[in-house]
Scaffold this motif. Structure first.
Motif, PDB file in Angstrom:
ATOM      1  N   LYS A   7      31.338  13.368  49.926  1.00 46.55           N
ATOM      2  CA  LYS A   7      32.121  12.277  49.361  1.00 46.55           C
ATOM      3  C   LYS A   7      31.718  11.987  47.918  1.00 46.55           C
ATOM      4  N   LYS A   8      30.412  12.046  47.645  1.00 47.48           N
ATOM      5  CA  LYS A   8      29.948  11.826  46.278  1.00 47.48           C
ATOM      6  C   LYS A   8      30.510  12.888  45.332  1.00 47.48           C
ATOM      7  N   LEU A   9      30.454  14.145  45.770  1.00 47.72           N
ATOM      8  CA  LEU A   9      30.993  15.225  44.950  1.00 47.72           C
ATOM      9  C   LEU A   9      32.504  15.094  44.803  1.00 47.72           C
ATOM     10  N   HIS A  10      33.181  14.698  45.860  1.00 49.77           N
ATOM     11  CA  HIS A  10      34.634  14.519  45.810  1.00 49.77           C
ATOM     12  C   HIS A  10      35.014  13.463  44.773  1.00 49.77           C
ATOM     13  N   ASN A  11      34.319  12.354  44.768  1.00 49.95           N
ATOM     14  CA  ASN A  11      34.611  11.289  43.805  1.00 49.95           C
ATOM     15  C   ASN A  11      34.296  11.733  42.380  1.00 49.95           C
ATOM     16  N   GLU A  12      33.212  12.491  42.230  1.00 53.37           N
ATOM     17  CA  GLU A  12      32.837  12.975  40.898  1.00 53.37           C
ATOM     18  C   GLU A  12      33.873  13.940  40.348  1.00 53.37           C
TER      19      GLU A  12
END
Length: 225
Positions: free
Chosen positions: A52-57
């Protein structure tokens, strides 16, 4: 001496006349058992949090070019490079990302697909992107040449960046460990401490390099839209 030193990166393990070294590239799948997708255990929670963190980034970098599913291509690329970088730190496991064969096989298709998509779907945008806004008329031909060369060398820079960083740390640890037989007991203790620090550093490099390569690929993709 240098030939023997760099020979640690040669794929030389064979079993039944089959090269077994490159099989290490799929060992990362062992870290994602099928049960992770079914049972909400701590491993699944950590995996989901990172994704999720990578997706948002990546969604932020893509901005208006974002569409459902595009970020997962780069998330998969991140985990694939990370697993190969990290597994190479274990003894007797081949570091596939330390070879240009591997890194170019990742960067070249990505860059080529981005370029084909950009020139076919957004031709005017690609021509405009070759000349920065406010460029004097006399410098425009030179800027076109510079931007063209910059675009052409992108897959090479991605591949060399990843390969060089993987080779550098492994070579340093190999050089230090090869001198241990000629040291006293106290020097060996110091050497072991240095090697532990290098292993921690290389673990960080494994994460950072996979993140940097993925971020650059995302930026290259956002430029062609």
């Amino acid at each position: 001496m240098m030939t023997n030193l760099f020979s640690i990166f040669d794929p030389s393990t064979n079993l039944m006349n089959l090269p077994m070294n490159w099989i290490s590239t799929i060992l990362g799948l062992l870290f994602i058992p099928y049960s992770f997708w079914l049972i909400p255990n701590r491993h699944f929670i950590m995996w989901n949090f990172i994704s999720k963190k990578l997706h948002n980034e990546f969604k932020t970098l893509l901005k208006n070019n974002y569409f459902n599913g595009s970020t997962f291509i780069f998330i998969s690329l991140f985990f694939f490079i990370f697993f190969n970088n990290f597994l190479g730190l274990f003894p007797y496991i081949f570091t596939s990302t330390s070879h240009l064969t591997m890194s170019l096989s990742l960067s070249m298709p990505l860059w080529l697909s981005f370029m084909l998509y950009g020139w076919i779907k957004n031709t005017n945008h690609m021509f405009i992107h070759m000349i920065p806004q406010g460029t004097p008329y006399i410098l425009m031909p030179f800027m076109v040449i510079i931007e063209t060369i910059s675009n052409i060398i992108r897959p090479g820079t991605l591949a060399v960046r990843l390969t060089a960083n993987m080779i550098a740390g492994h070579l340093l640890m190999t050089l230090l460990s090869s001198t241990g037989t000629n040291m006293s007991f106290y020097m060996i203790i110091i050497l072991i401490f240095i090697q532990i620090m290098l292993m921690i550093l290389e673990s960080a490099v494994a994460i950072i390099q996979s993140y940097v390569i993925t971020i650059l690929s995302t930026l290259y993709y956002s430029e062609v839209n």
